[in-house]
Write an enzyme that holds these catalytic residues in place. Structure first.
Site, mmCIF file in Angstrom:
data_model
loop_
_atom_site.group_PDB
_atom_site.id
_atom_site.type_symbol
_atom_site.label_atom_id
_atom_site.label_comp_id
_atom_site.label_asym_id
_atom_site.label_seq_id
_atom_site.Cartn_x
_atom_site.Cartn_y
_atom_site.Cartn_z
ATOM 1 N N ASP A 89 -4.415 -13.859 -6.550
ATOM 2 C CA ASP A 89 -3.098 -14.198 -6.899
ATOM 3 C C ASP A 89 -2.521 -15.230 -6.678
ATOM 4 O O ASP A 89 -2.704 -16.061 -6.013
ATOM 5 C CB ASP A 89 -2.375 -12.886 -5.826
ATOM 6 N N ASP A 146 -1.972 -8.372 -13.356
ATOM 7 C CA ASP A 146 -0.970 -7.407 -12.536
ATOM 8 C C ASP A 146 0.336 -7.275 -13.192
ATOM 9 O O ASP A 146 0.779 -6.248 -13.328
ATOM 10 C CB ASP A 146 -0.580 -7.998 -11.207
#
Length: 177
Positions: free
Chosen positions: A125, A143
């Site tokens: 991330d 995501d």
């Protein structure tokens, strides 16, 4: 007047290509972040946005990230099962733009994160939004694709059924009227 039976388009290839593009964009962005940042680094971009590098062993918002390792395989298998279902469903819906786009975004995002889980044991991330001292959990291109796809699915369920001339909702392919 007789109703014409809806015959689904079997040309889902364009949607599968788009899912592939999403996977490539996701993996390319993660490759760049890995080349530029070390874990824990944070680069200020704007008053509301940073680049960071984190490894999320869990799911959304680090759910089950401290579960001891079994979650890696659970989320990998879950994403692969959902991906297989989406690949089987796309041909039935390939003529319905919003549903096909939603499923394609979810498919590309799921596969992008599966690659990370298999390579690193966690998802990379790197996008971090913040405001007034509140920091949203870091996320990535995959995501974002999954989230947009999920919102499109909800919108389609709430507002997406085309209506007949009398105002009643028409059934989708495979639904009974």
């Amino acid at each position: 007047m007789a109703r014409v039976k809806h015959v689904p388009s079997r040309k889902a290839e364009r949607w599968l290509w788009l899912a592939g593009v999403i996977v490539i964009l996701d993996q390319l962005s993660k490759w760049l972040v890995l080349a530029w940042l070390q874990p824990g680094d944070s680069i200020y971009v704007a008053p509301f946005f940073n680049w960071v590098l984190t490894f999320n062993a869990g799911a959304a918002f680090s759910f089950l990230s401290d579960a001891g390792g079994w979650q890696r395989w659970f989320f990998t298998l879950l994403a692969l099962a959902i991906s297989a279902w989406i690949v089987s469903a796309l041909p039935r819906h390939s003529g319905e733009f919003r549903i096909s786009l939603a499923l394609t975004l979810i498919l590309g995002g799921a596969l992008g994160n599966v690659i990370d889980r298999l390579r690193f044991g966690a998802v990379i991330d790197f996008i971090q939004w913040h405001a007034a001292g509140f920091y949203w959990p870091a996320f990535n291109v995959a995501d974002a694709a999954i989230s947009i796809g999920a919102v499109l699915l909800v919108l389609d369920q709430l507002f997406g059924r085309p209506a007949d001339s009398d105002g009643t909702a028409r059934p989708r392919h495979g639904e009974r009227s």
